[in-house]
Design a protein around this motif. Structure first.
Motif, PDB file in Angstrom:
ATOM      1  N   UNK A  25       0.677  -1.063  -0.088  1.00 13.06           N
ATOM      2  CA  UNK A  25      -0.023   0.102   0.049  1.00 13.06           C
ATOM      3  C   UNK A  25       0.854   1.356   0.016  1.00 13.06           C
ATOM      4  N   UNK A  26       2.308   1.101  -0.031  1.00 16.46           N
ATOM      5  CA  UNK A  26       3.002   2.395   0.005  1.00 16.46           C
ATOM      6  C   UNK A  26       4.280   1.612  -0.738  1.00 16.46           C
ATOM      7  N   UNK A  27       5.018   2.874  -1.196  1.00 23.24           N
ATOM      8  CA  UNK A  27       6.269   2.398  -1.980  1.00 23.24           C
ATOM      9  C   UNK A  27       7.108   1.569  -1.445  1.00 23.24           C
ATOM     10  N   UNK A  28       7.733   0.459  -1.887  1.00 28.46           N
ATOM     11  CA  UNK A  28       8.471  -0.529  -1.407  1.00 28.46           C
ATOM     12  C   UNK A  28       9.713  -0.103  -1.223  1.00 28.46           C
ATOM     13  N   UNK A  29      10.389  -0.376  -0.242  1.00 24.37           N
ATOM     14  CA  UNK A  29      11.931  -0.152   0.238  1.00 24.37           C
ATOM     15  C   UNK A  29      12.573  -1.156  -1.009  1.00 24.37           C
ATOM     16  N   UNK A  30      13.938  -0.548  -1.301  1.00 19.80           N
ATOM     17  CA  UNK A  30      14.415  -1.185  -2.376  1.00 19.80           C
ATOM     18  C   UNK A  30      15.161  -2.566  -1.719  1.00 19.80           C
ATOM     19  N   UNK A  31      15.461  -2.523  -0.471  1.00 22.16           N
ATOM     20  CA  UNK A  31      16.222  -3.446   0.223  1.00 22.16           C
ATOM     21  C   UNK A  31      15.103  -3.856   1.288  1.00 22.16           C
ATOM     22  N   UNK A  32      15.117  -5.324   1.394  1.00 19.21           N
ATOM     23  CA  UNK A  32      14.043  -5.854   2.444  1.00 19.21           C
ATOM     24  C   UNK A  32      14.870  -5.951   3.636  1.00 19.21           C
ATOM     25  N   UNK A  33      14.816  -4.984   4.483  1.00 18.29           N
ATOM     26  CA  UNK A  33      15.380  -4.917   5.817  1.00 18.29           C
ATOM     27  C   UNK A  33      14.532  -4.328   6.698  1.00 18.29           C
ATOM     28  N   UNK A  34      14.129  -4.861   7.738  1.00 13.29           N
ATOM     29  CA  UNK A  34      13.004  -4.034   8.865  1.00 13.29           C
ATOM     30  C   UNK A  34      14.055  -3.261   9.947  1.00 13.29           C
ATOM     31  N   UNK A  35      14.260  -2.094   9.795  1.00 17.19           N
ATOM     32  CA  UNK A  35      15.123  -1.521  11.097  1.00 17.19           C
ATOM     33  C   UNK A  35      14.248  -1.310  12.277  1.00 17.19           C
ATOM     34  N   UNK A  36      14.976  -1.073  13.267  1.00 13.87           N
ATOM     35  CA  UNK A  36      14.424  -1.263  14.538  1.00 13.87           C
ATOM     36  C   UNK A  36      14.409   0.632  14.881  1.00 13.87           C
ATOM     37  N   UNK A  37      13.515   1.062  15.739  1.00 14.38           N
ATOM     38  CA  UNK A  37      13.420   2.247  16.026  1.00 14.38           C
ATOM     39  C   UNK A  37      14.558   2.808  16.960  1.00 14.38           C
ATOM     40  N   UNK A  38      15.376   1.733  17.663  1.00 12.29           N
ATOM     41  CA  UNK A  38      16.363   2.301  18.571  1.00 12.29           C
ATOM     42  C   UNK A  38      17.740   1.992  17.573  1.00 12.29           C
ATOM     43  N   UNK A  39      18.368   3.094  18.260  1.00 10.89           N
ATOM     44  CA  UNK A  39      19.923   2.999  17.746  1.00 10.89           C
ATOM     45  C   UNK A  39      20.866   2.162  18.532  1.00 10.89           C
TER      46      UNK A  39
END
Length: 832
Positions: free
Chosen positions: A59-73
């Motif tokens: 439903x949104x523009x796909x990210x080029x790379x399939x990786x789900x980052x976390x909110x925390x650094x």
């Protein structure tokens, strides 16, 4: 002899301090074919796991790379994924065990590969800062490495993850323009640059980089994703032809790329369909093929949804509703799609004025949305607006049913219930014929789901009844059949006795429910009961008339409710407001003849009313004059702020009677309750809030009163005084009778003058009402009770007026308790 030679080779080659061919070869081979090989396998295993669990949001523009980052650094520490942890361990081992740093130069050509592996392992584990350190080390220590460009690309990708898009774009553009990249590196660099441009919303530039990467890649899986994103970007820019061309390229790959890209490309093309110029037959054929293809079963939720969207645009709402429901029945894992299906069905029912059904669909929508998201809040507001109409429609339906039943003759009642009993027997027979296994699967072990699936009255269904009995005993124990059975001091009886009582009651109900007399006995007959039901129905009709008019602009529905209400001979308090609101509805609908008749009725039959005055002089309705409800409320609120609480109470009583039926009444009731609290304390406040909450449940004031009753009242209930030693803010309170108005003014002026001369405290003076007979003049800003009393002693020596008045010192916290519970006398006794 050969064994001895081999052992000598190993012994001499293991040294990391000798820059010889045999040493370099030994460490390089061990690094590449042992440690890095195993580390690479662990890295690929981790990436495969990411791909298998990553869920793309189409439903949104796909990210080029399939990786789900976390909110925390994550700055460092232990790896989150064991596969990436193993890859990192192997990279570190290669560096530590096989590194050959001789005279400041690394002689093992595989060490830069080790740092690449180390950086990648940390990158895919969402530890971007440690990953960047690894890539930067290569750039710093190995500027002549063959992997230098790869390190620069991964450093730029890491900067993207750290939201340093500007730096990443600058470095990637320089790298690409250098023309020193291999095709594989060009694909990686262009893909990363495309993602950077997407992030900063530079979609035109992103498309160029995606096309470049698509032309160079040899991986069809990657090609399908890049082309699909390209199509999405064109769609976002409104360039449908180019978008469809990109999606066609995805579809042409067919089985060479994951099927989800191909199906999604078809669906995206359907969204671009031009209903005015394109061929509908071709589209309908495509939709039919997508639906019937067995390979598309995993995607039927999306396909059904798109077919439904097409039917909506094709003005076939009934068919669209069927397909939205089919999409829901696929048990889709796409929460956004589920929420969208429910929301569209809710909106459709809302447009059809089926508000109760729309409310149910909005409830389901909320269950599929993330709490407190923007979409959740928007739907919640719309659902809340339906709360009142759903409630009053239910009340109107139930009371209408009862009153219609009462009006039937005896023979009509008997015929009605005879038909009902016959239908009930047919349902029972159908249930008995069901296979036991099917029936067990049909009734799932939660009461809510049982109710949803079985339309039979709860107590008439043996399965639900048994479940309810077991649940009751599990939660409450074997309770006696008596009043106040929930009290904790009630004894728990023998389960066998209770079970026997349950069985007897069940048998009694089971026998009775097939007799007409059972139902006839439940029809209310007392005049007071029928009168109460009639009043409840009339009020529901009145509320629905106003809600449909004011909230939903459904003037025809409002007209029907208000006209029906007048035919039902409502109580006097509803007659005039109903006529006036119906007059306004006629005006909005352009029914001038009916409007004129009702205007004449109001003027002639209610000539002394405010409504008649407005109709005779319409300008009054447009002006916020002294006779308008809002102006009357504002005047009373001004008196409240001045502390004239009794005047406010009297004024509210007068206007509540005069304005009965007006929407301002709940506000007046709440103002009255607050004023009574200031004069009469906690119990009066509790009683007032309860009254407003119960009598005006649909108004904002009623809902606010209900919330305050459940949250604030328990907090204010404590009457216990606090210890002075725990407090830091104190007051001196002087008591006056309310009748001493002039003396209070003189005293307050003298006290204020005296306080101004005290420059070592920030003191203030106020006049506070206590009850109907007493006024407090209060000095604020003292630091202890001894200091408060000492301050008065100082004033007594300078002003004889102060000596004559009783006073006491009190902490701010205890003063609040005194004002809430009106227990000043008890406090004064406690400090003597």
């Amino acid at each position: 002899m050969l064994f001895v030679v081999l052992m000598l080779f190993v012994a001499t080659g293991c040294s990391r301090k000798k820059d010889k061919f045999i040493n370099r070869s030994w460490h390089s081979l061990n690094t590449k074919y042992n440690i890095l090989y195993n580390g690479g396998i662990a890295l690929e295993t981790g990436k495969t796991a990411i791909n298998s669990t990553f869920i793309d949001n189409y439903w949104d523009i796909l990210p080029v790379e399939r990786l789900q980052p976390t909110d925390d650094i994550i700055l460092g520490g232990k790896a989150q994924d064991p596969n990436f942890g193993r890859a990192e361990e192997k990279a570190v081992k290669a560096i530590q065990v096989h590194g050959m740093n001789i005279k400041g130069k690394e002689k093992n050509p595989q060490i830069d590969e080790s740092y690449i592996l180390l950086g990648k392992a940390r990158y895919f584990d969402n530890r971007f800062i440690p990953a960047q350190e690894a890539f930067n080390y290569i750039l710093f220590k190995y500027p002549a490495s063959s992997n230098i460009n790869l390190a620069k690309i991964w450093r730029a990708k890491t900067n993207l993850r750290l939201e340093n898009e500007g730096l990443a774009i600058k470095n990637l553009k320089e790298l690409i323009e250098s023309n020193k990249l291999s095709d594989e590196d060009n694909v990686a660099a262009s893909s990363a640059l495309a993602q950077a441009y997407i992030t900063i919303k530079a979609l035109d530039s992103a498309i160029i980089q995606l096309q470049r990467a698509s032309q160079l890649t040899k991986d069809n899986h990657e090609l399908g994703r890049l082309r699909f994103i390209e199509g999405q970007l064109y769609s976002s820019l409104g360039i449908k032809d180019s978008s469809n061309l990109a999606f066609d390229q995805v579809i042409a790959l067919n089985r060479k790329t994951p099927r989800v890209y191909m199906i999604s490309a078809h669906l995206e093309k359907i969204k671009n369909f031009d209903f005015e110029n394109d061929n509908k037959l071709i589209l309908e054929t495509l939709l039919e093929n997508l639906e019937s293809n067995r390979e598309n079963r995993p995607f039927l939720d999306k396909i059904y949804h798109q077919i439904a969207n097409y039917q909506i645009k094709n003005n076939k709402d009934s068919l669209a509703i069927a397909y939205y429901n089919k999409s829901l029945r696929t048990d889709s894992k796409d929460a956004h799609l589920t929420a969208l299906n429910y929301r569209i069905l809710a909106d459709l029912n809302f447009d059809y004025s089926e508000y109760s059904l729309a409310g149910s669909y909005y409830d389901s929508t909320l269950l599929s949305l993330q709490d407190n998201s923007k979409s959740f809040r928007a739907i919640k507001r719309k659902r809340d607006n339906l709360e009142d109409v759903i409630y009053y429609e239910a009340v109107a339906h139930e009371t209408d049913s009862v009153l219609r039943l009462v009006e039937l003759s005896q023979s009509e009642k008997e015929a009605y219930f005879q038909t009902y009993i016959e239908n009930l027997k047919l349902e029972e027979e159908a249930l008995e014929k069901e296979d036991a296994t099917t029936r067990e699967a049909y009734f799932v072990p939660t009461l809510n789901e049982v109710r949803k699936k079985d339309k039979t009255f709860y107590f008439y269904n043996p399965t639900t009844l048994a479940f309810g009995k077991n649940e009751f005993v599990r939660i409450w124990g074997a309770r006696a059949l008596e009043a106040n059975w929930r009290w904790s001091n009630k004894t728990v009886r023998n389960e066998e006795v209770v079970e026997k009582e349950f069985e007897e009651a069940e048998m009694e109900v089971d026998k009775s429910r097939f007799t007409i007399e059972y139902y006839l006995a439940q029809i209310p007959s007392e005049e007071s009961t029928l009168d109460s039901i009639s009043k409840e129905r009339n009020f529901a009709y009145y509320q629905l008339g106003l809600i449909y008019k004011d909230k939903f602009k459904e003037y025809t529905l409002s007209q029907n409710k208000l006209e029906q209400l007048l035919k039902q001979f409502p109580e006097d308090r509803l007659v005039l407001p109903t006529k006036y609101n119906l007059y306004k509805v006629y005006s909005l609908l352009g029914l001038s003849q009916l409007q004129a008749i009702l205007k004449k009725d109001i003027i002639e039959n209610h000539k002394d009313s405010r409504y008649a005055a407005i109709l005779l002089n319409p300008e009054l309705a447009l002006l916020n004059n002294e006779n308008s409800p809002q102006s009357l409320y504002n005047n009373l609120y001004t008196q409240f702020e001045l502390g004239n609480y009794q005047e406010v109470i009297d004024g509210c009583d007068l206007q509540i009677t005069r304005l009965d039926g007006d929407e301002i009444v709940p506000k007046l009731e709440l103002l009255k309750a607050t004023s009574r609290a200031r004069l009469y304390g906690f119990e009066a406040y509790k009683e007032g809030l309860n009254f407003v909450a119960l009598n005006y449940p649909s108004s904002l004031e009623g809902k606010k009163a209900a919330q305050m009753y459940s949250t604030i009242i328990p907090e204010l209930a404590n009457k216990a005084f606090v210890e002075d030693s725990t407090q830091t803010n104190f007051k001196v309170v002087f008591k006056f009778d309310r009748s001493e108005a002039e003396e209070i003014n003189t005293f307050e002026t003298a006290l204020s003058t005296a306080v101004e001369e005290v420059d070592y405290f920030n003191l203030t003076v106020s006049r506070d009402g206590y009850n109907t007979n007493t006024i407090f003049v209060v000095v604020h800003g003292l630091k202890s009770v001894q200091g408060a009393l000492g301050f008065v002693k100082i004033l007594e020596t300078e002003n004889e007026l102060i000596i004559s008045k009783p006073y006491f010192g009190i902490s701010s916290m205890n003063y609040q308790i005194v004002q809430i519970h009106k227990n000043a006398e008890r406090y004064i006794k406690s400090i003597k």
